[in-house]
Design an enzyme around this catalytic site. Structure first.
Site, PDB file in Angstrom:
ATOM      1  N   ASP A   1      -9.560  -5.188   5.292  1.00  0.00           N
ATOM      2  CA  ASP A   1      -8.924  -5.820   6.547  1.00  0.00           C
ATOM      3  C   ASP A   1      -9.461  -5.393   7.570  1.00  0.00           C
ATOM      4  OD1 ASP A   1      -7.294  -7.195   8.075  1.00  0.00           O
ATOM      5  OD2 ASP A   1      -5.427  -6.173   7.815  1.00  0.00           O
TER       6      ASP A   1
ATOM      7  N   ASP B   1      -2.985  -2.329   4.115  1.00  0.00           N
ATOM      8  CA  ASP B   1      -1.943  -1.373   4.585  1.00  0.00           C
ATOM      9  C   ASP B   1      -0.456  -1.914   4.821  1.00  0.00           C
ATOM     10  OD1 ASP B   1      -2.453  -2.455   6.702  1.00  0.00           O
ATOM     11  OD2 ASP B   1      -3.078  -0.662   8.088  1.00  0.00           O
TER      12      ASP B   1
ATOM     13  N   ASP C   1       0.217  -7.271   2.574  1.00  0.00           N
ATOM     14  CA  ASP C   1      -0.915  -7.067   1.743  1.00  0.00           C
ATOM     15  C   ASP C   1      -0.689  -6.894   0.284  1.00  0.00           C
ATOM     16  OD1 ASP C   1      -2.990  -7.111   3.744  1.00  0.00           O
ATOM     17  OD2 ASP C   1      -2.615  -5.214   4.471  1.00  0.00           O
TER      18      ASP C   1
END
Length: 784
Positions: A473, A672, A676
């Site tokens: 990400d 995180d 996710d």
């Protein structure tokens, strides 16, 4: 992701998939469990998956399976459960040895407490020293004539010497070696042939033969007699074998206890007391276990932070190296998180406890390391399979060797035959094969914890070595995850402070991260803000309001067009900023563009070097972000990212991973957030940034205590070093056994007159195990 299955789904039970480990995880269609990563199975088949093997790693749902041969723990039992490090399907309520491989059982869960030394280690150490004391005189009596002391056996006379050997050798075999004989017997009784099958056969064969030779020498034919007519005895061989096997077991148990001590050392890092601030302002020292969530605690200079929490007051630098592996102290001010067991610097802090007891990060690290050390890598199943075929084959070779020597060997042929058969059984003992994987895994997980890399299980470590694609990400992983104001660009007729004051005053009522960055930037520049009236948020475009009696708007190009304004050359200026990865907003005052404000999420200092290292380690790096394509490409180009996926919704990440897997790629995902978790579970290896949500950490195979990409670099190096170490161990064990068996069987005797004695075979077998243990311990110093 513990989906409530709809009524319609109940009508078609074949579509309901459940996790064998976590039955509460139920969903429509196949997938992976977000808690443990296991593949979900159809609910109808759940009964068949009580001991489901997930890529070589056995999982159990806690209750005893239908086949209770190995799992004898009663349903509902909540006491101590013992299991085998190599065979987790073996579970029982009492300490003992594994019925499959013979290894000593260990506690299944929880952290090993410092309740004294390992009783098995104490017992085996005692047996080893007794065996050593009794074996030394045996060696003097039997080896003396070969070392230039021919008279040593004449002191008592040959017949009396044989009785002395019987008296010294029997306790070594029957008492010192009793645990091995029991394990060997159990291996034949259950037909789970293992290293103790060979040890037991070899020792008992040598001892029984020798006892009969002393008690009734006349029954032996000439083939067993030497030139003087004596029947050879092998008490010293049996005693040395037992003593050396005990030495190997003691070394292995010491190494295992060392890993337990490493875990306890982690626990010992925690503070023993905490200084609580009462409501009346008084302070009191209390035991750590009495701290409650919500308590206000004082952390004095040099003290350990007692529990996880957040800073309420004060400023200090905190040494977090014990959990993150990063040596540089971290500055802490009001609102910053604190982790229990880290060390406060020179400032004084007042904190609020947010996690105590088993919920603290330190306790979770300890639990994760402890669980990982008990897990098995898939590569272990190959060692098991080899051992399963190897032991019966060795027994067959020992029998053939005995026959061959008895028929074609020199005089005394039957004595040579017995020596050869016993030597084959002993030298082929696959104990090094059984140690190869567990020792490496235990050492590696402890080493990873020191470097801020937490391994959930051995399977994740093995899979991560093979990963070729890494999805990351942008926010919080590549970047700081905390946007900052980077530029204020006023139009002619307006000054920087005015433009920032208007923007910050308008955004002060918003909780959006970009709004917070603008307000924080204004505060840092001492710009006085005013109240905004008639505040209105326009979805996807910006905000409007009245500041100081003037109509003000802040937003993107779409809002400018909605207001009927022309951005003119400002559009090119804004686009140039966006190409640098910044988010640019127009500030409008009374129907006229007053200027631009630019906000950016700064790239972490460690990111560029980490990306370079990841490429060197064989990763293709893909950035999947919800940001617009222009911003994403700007950051991706600057960092050298291989592929950009922009405007990605959280639910799209799992789909992207699935697409890559269908192309044959092995994918790791670093994330995180709560959103996710599905992607982390879908990936071959999920990597949770330790700064993230609990559900993300639960779904991941690897957790990085500090959410930086260089943690992934360390994890990859650790995975490679560990798997290389395991392969070295397996190679040593297999090559050693494969080459040792024919030599012990006597293939070199016709050419060089070499025949290995059982004593030498026992020494070589123990040396093999010791070499595997020492090679595994090298991982403690691995540079990652």
């Amino acid at each position: 992701m513990n989906d409530q299955v709809s009524h319609a789904a109940h009508e078609t039970e074949s579509n309901i998939y459940v996790c064998p480990m976590h039955p509460e995880v139920r969903q429509n269609g196949p997938g992976d469990c977000p808690k443990c990563g296991m593949h979900l199975v159809p609910e109808a088949e759940l009964d068949n998956h009580a001991g489901h093997d997930h890529h070589g790693h056995d999982h159990h749902a806690g209750a005893a399976p239908a086949d209770g041969r190995y799992d004898t723990v009663p349903e509902g039992y909540d006491g101590a459960v013992y299991t085998c490090p190599m065979h987790p399907q073996v579970r029982q309520v009492e300490h003992g040895s594994c019925p499959i491989c013979g290894m000593g059982l260990e506690l299944e869960s929880g952290v090993p407490m410092d309740d004294g030394p390992n009783p098995e280690l104490v017992d085996f150490t005692r047996r080893f020293w007794v065996g050593t004391v009794l074996t030394i005189p045996l060696l003097i009596l039997t080896m003396g004539p070969y070392l230039g002391f021919p008279g040593v056996r004449e002191i008592f006379g040959e017949r009396a010497t044989l009785w002395i050997e019987l008296v010294f050798g029997t306790p070594v075999v029957l008492w010192c070696g009793w645990p091995f004989l029991v394990r060997g017997w159990n291996s034949f009784r259950t037909m789970n042939l293992n290293m103790f099958s060979l040890i037991g056969m070899g020792v008992i064969a040598a001892w029984l033969f020798s006892v009969v030779a002393v008690l009734a020498p006349g029954i032996f034919p000439d083939g067993f007699r030497d030139a003087e007519g004596h029947v050879g005895v092998y008490f010293e061989a049996a005693a040395v074998i037992v003593t050396l096997v005990l030495l190997g077991q003691v070394m292995e148990l010491r190494a295992r206890e060392g890993t337990g001590k490493a875990i306890r050392a982690l626990l010992d890092m925690a503070a023993k007391t905490a200084r609580v601030i009462r409501d009346d302002g008084s302070e009191e020292e209390i035991p750590l276990e009495d701290v409650q969530v919500g308590d206000r605690l004082r952390v004095r200079p040099g003290d350990k932070v007692p529990v996880d929490g957040v800073v309420l007051d004060g400023r200090s630098s905190v040494d977090e190296s014990m959990i993150s592996g990063e040596p540089v102290p971290v500055e802490k001010t009001e609102g910053d998180p604190l982790t229990g067991a880290t060390i406060n610097g020179t400032g004084s802090l007042v904190m609020e406890a947010t996690r105590v007891g088993s919920d603290t990060m330190l306790a979770q690290i300890v639990e994760m390391v402890s669980n990982a050390q008990r897990s098995r890598a898939p590569i272990q199943k190959y060692a098991d399979k080899v051992a399963g075929y190897f032991v019966p084959a060795v027994i067959g070779i020992a029998v053939l060797s005995f026959i061959a020597w008895a028929v074609w060997g020199p005089s005394p042929a039957l004595s040579y035959a017995l020596i050869s058969a016993v030597a084959v059984l002993i030298i082929a003992c696959p104990c090094a094969l059984g140690l190869a994987t567990p020792m490496s895994i235990m050492t590696a997980t402890g080493r990873g914890a020191q470097a801020g890399v937490l391994i959930k299980n051995a399977e994740a470590l093995e899979r991560f070595e093979k990963v070729d694609t890494l999805i990351v990400d942008k926010t919080g992983t590549l970047t700081m995850g905390k946007p900052q104001l980077v530029a204020v660009l006023p139009q002619p007729g307006h000054d920087e402070a005015e433009v920032l004051r208007l923007a910050a005053s308008l955004e002060r009522g918003s909780e959006h991260p970009l709004a917070e960055a603008i307000v924080r930037g204004a505060e840092e520049r001492d710009v006085k803000m005013a109240d905004a009236d008639d505040f209105e948020a326009v979805t996807g475009k910006g905000v409007k309001g009245v500041v100081g009696g003037k109509v003000v708007a802040l937003g993107n190009l779409a809002m400018i067009r909605d207001l009927g304004l022309e951005a003119g050359d400002l559009t090119a200026k804004a686009n140039a900023r966006r190409d640098e990865g910044e988010t640019v907003m127009f500030v409008v005052l009374d129907g006229e563009i007053a200027g631009l404000v630019a906000v950016a999420d700064p790239v972490k200092e460690t990111t560029p070097a980490a990306i370079k290292d990841l490429h060197a380690l064989g990763f293709r790096v893909i950035m999947a972000t919800g940001d617009n394509e222009r911003t994403a490409k700007a950051i991706g180009a600057r960092l050298g990212i291989d592929e950009i996926r922009a405007d990605v919704l959280p639910e799209d990440k799992a789909r992207i991973i699935k697409e890559l897997q269908q192309q044959g790629r092995k994918v790791a995902m670093a994330g995180d957030g709560v959103n996710d978790a599905p992607a982390l579970a879908q990936a071959d290896v999920g990597i949770a940034m330790g700064t993230g949500a609990d559900v993300a950490i639960e779904s991941a195979g690897i957790t990085l205590v500090k959410g930086n990409l260089d943690g992934i670099v360390r994890a990859r190096r650790l995975a490679r070093a560990t798997m290389r170490n395991i392969r070295q161990n397996l190679f040593f064990a297999l090559i050693y056994n494969a080459s040792g068996v024919p030599v012990a069987a006597g293939v070199l005797f016709p050419f060089f007159g070499i025949l290995i004695s059982p004593m030498f075979a026992a020494f070589a077998m123990s040396a093999s195990s010791i070499s595997v243990v020492l090679n595994s311990l090298r991982l403690r110093g691995a540079k990652i």
